[in-house]
Enzyme design. Structure first.
Site, mmCIF file in Angstrom:
data_model
loop_
_atom_site.group_PDB
_atom_site.id
_atom_site.type_symbol
_atom_site.label_atom_id
_atom_site.label_comp_id
_atom_site.label_asym_id
_atom_site.label_seq_id
_atom_site.Cartn_x
_atom_site.Cartn_y
_atom_site.Cartn_z
ATOM 1 N N ARG A 82 0.830 -1.207 0.000
ATOM 2 C CA ARG A 82 0.000 0.000 0.000
ATOM 3 C C ARG A 82 0.868 1.261 0.000
ATOM 4 O O ARG A 82 0.485 2.276 -0.569
ATOM 5 C CB ARG A 82 -0.908 0.027 1.235
ATOM 6 C CG ARG A 82 -2.131 -0.876 1.100
ATOM 7 C CD ARG A 82 -2.925 -0.911 2.395
ATOM 8 N NE ARG A 82 -4.021 -1.861 2.286
ATOM 9 C CZ ARG A 82 -5.300 -1.509 2.136
ATOM 10 N NH1 ARG A 82 -5.649 -0.246 2.076
ATOM 11 N NH2 ARG A 82 -6.231 -2.434 2.054
ATOM 12 N N CYS A 154 -5.157 12.630 -20.883
ATOM 13 C CA CYS A 154 -5.468 12.156 -22.236
ATOM 14 C C CYS A 154 -5.967 13.317 -23.098
ATOM 15 O O CYS A 154 -5.628 13.432 -24.277
ATOM 16 C CB CYS A 154 -6.497 11.031 -22.193
ATOM 17 S SG CYS A 154 -7.967 11.407 -21.225
ATOM 18 N N THR A 155 -6.757 14.212 -22.492
ATOM 19 C CA THR A 155 -7.328 15.336 -23.244
ATOM 20 C C THR A 155 -6.253 16.350 -23.617
ATOM 21 O O THR A 155 -6.240 16.876 -24.736
ATOM 22 C CB THR A 155 -8.462 15.994 -22.439
ATOM 23 O OG1 THR A 155 -9.443 14.990 -22.125
ATOM 24 C CG2 THR A 155 -9.138 17.098 -23.223
ATOM 25 N N THR A 213 -12.642 20.398 -16.582
ATOM 26 C CA THR A 213 -11.403 19.742 -17.013
ATOM 27 C C THR A 213 -10.297 20.784 -16.986
ATOM 28 O O THR A 213 -10.515 21.934 -17.376
ATOM 29 C CB THR A 213 -11.508 19.133 -18.428
ATOM 30 O OG1 THR A 213 -10.211 18.694 -18.831
ATOM 31 C CG2 THR A 213 -12.032 20.102 -19.460
ATOM 32 N N GLY A 214 -9.140 20.367 -16.537
ATOM 33 C CA GLY A 214 -7.993 21.283 -16.526
ATOM 34 C C GLY A 214 -7.168 21.156 -17.793
ATOM 35 O O GLY A 214 -6.111 21.762 -17.927
ATOM 36 N N ASN A 318 -9.065 7.757 -25.540
ATOM 37 C CA ASN A 318 -8.557 8.294 -24.275
ATOM 38 C C ASN A 318 -7.854 7.245 -23.414
ATOM 39 O O ASN A 318 -7.132 7.580 -22.492
ATOM 40 C CB ASN A 318 -9.673 8.975 -23.478
ATOM 41 C CG ASN A 318 -10.937 8.146 -23.389
ATOM 42 O OD1 ASN A 318 -11.718 8.083 -24.343
ATOM 43 N ND2 ASN A 318 -11.154 7.503 -22.251
#
Length: 337
Positions: A82, A154-155, A213-214, A318
């Site tokens: 973890r 992805c964008t 979205t940034g 994407n």
């Protein structure tokens, strides 16, 4: 030729697809995977069967023991830590670690992997403080002394190559972006609690959901010339993969839509070949499933109001396109050392 040894932390959508890309590459070797939430037999199942990208058909995947997977004859070590500081990447020879949990996205948290023997970390998400690189746009600014990088989103990987071509050729005064984006794992199957984003808590399969979205602002980080000139938003829609960017810009130099198309086509066949695509056929989203390019410009879908104001449309898988760039960025970093 020595192979680039990579490890993956987080065997989710992107982690598994980066593994698929790596296992199909001659120059990259997957040596280790860490995921505290999945057993080796379940990892094998999730890797083999994929609703979107289909069944793995390359070589047999099986469990050797509770700590080892076999991809054909290739052994991959499995950890279940973890705390990223405790993952012994060094024991497996993993030089590059793909941080794809979505949890350790800032520099300090991602740096934990270095303690276990990794040399470099690539975060498969935007980061508030790690340098962001988009292959085809600004990866040449990477210096060998940088240990932790972000592959952006992805964008951003779809938008930045397109914005770069337009800005280099015609100049962008300002612009707005909308991404019509496929469902992702953070969304809900039925209406549920989502305290920070109420709309995001609504059922993904039944709604068109406006979202933030940034990605457009992040273009200003990878292309400083566009800093403050672009912003945008997203619509999450009920499809499982493939998204599309709508970029509407005001140009500095007047240009006809045909001139813009010609410039994009030229770049897609030149410096940006394999990153930026160009299509004139009447295609729809599923036609781009499994396309490993970052951005595929749809010449027929765009439209100009006049020679200074134009809407451009570009598709992207994407999942697969982005995962392909993660591996490309690692290749670039390796070759820059």
């Amino acid at each position: 030729m020595a192979k680039i040894k990579i490890g993956i932390n987080g065997f989710g959508r992107i982690g598994r697809l980066v593994a698929r890309v790596a296992l199909q590459s001659d120059d990259v070797e997957l040596v280790a995977v860490n995921d505290p939430f999945i057993t080796t037999d379940y990892m094998t199942y999730m890797f083999k069967y994929d609703t979107v990208h289909g069944q793995w058909k390359h070589h047999e995947v099986k469990v050797k023991d509770s700590k080892t997977l076999l991809f054909g004859e290739k052994e991959v070590t499995v950890f279940g830590c973890r705390n990223p500081e405790e993952i012994p990447w060094g024991e497996t020879g993993a030089e590059f670690v793909v941080e794809s949990t979505g949890v350790f996205t800032d520099k300090d948290k991602a740096a934990a992997h270095l303690k276990g023997g990794a040399k470099k970390v690539v975060i498969s998400a935007p980061s508030k403080d790690a340098p962001m690189f988009v292959v085809g746009v600004n990866e040449k600014e990477y210096k060998p002394d940088i240990d932790i990088v972000s592959n952006a989103s992805c964008t951003t990987n779809c938008l930045a190559p397109l914005a770069k071509v337009i800005n280099d050729r015609f100049g962008i005064v300002e612009g707005l972006m909308t991404t019509v984006h496929a469902i992702t794992a953070t969304q809900k199957t039925v209406d549920g609690p989502s305290s920070k984003d109420w709309r995001g808590g609504r059922a993904a399969s039944f709604n068109i959901i406006p979202s933030s979205t940034g990605a457009a602002k992040a273009v200003g980080k990878v292309l400083p010339a566009l800093n403050g000139k672009l912003t945008g938003m997203a619509f999450r829609v009920p499809t499982v993969d493939v998204s599309v960017v709508d970029l509407t810009v005001r140009l500095e130099k007047p240009a006809s839509y045909d001139q813009i198309k010609a410039a994009i086509k030229e770049e897609s066949e030149g410096k940006l070949k394999g990153i930026l695509g160009y299509v004139e056929e009447d295609l729809v989203s599923t036609d781009f499933q499994g396309d490993n390019r970052s951005s595929i410009f749809d010449a027929k879908a765009g439209i100009a109001l006049n020679d200074n104001f134009v809407k451009l449309v570009s598709w992207y898988d994407n999942e697969w396109g982005y995962s392909s760039r993660v591996v490309d960025l690692i290749r670039h970093m390796y070759n820059t050392q």
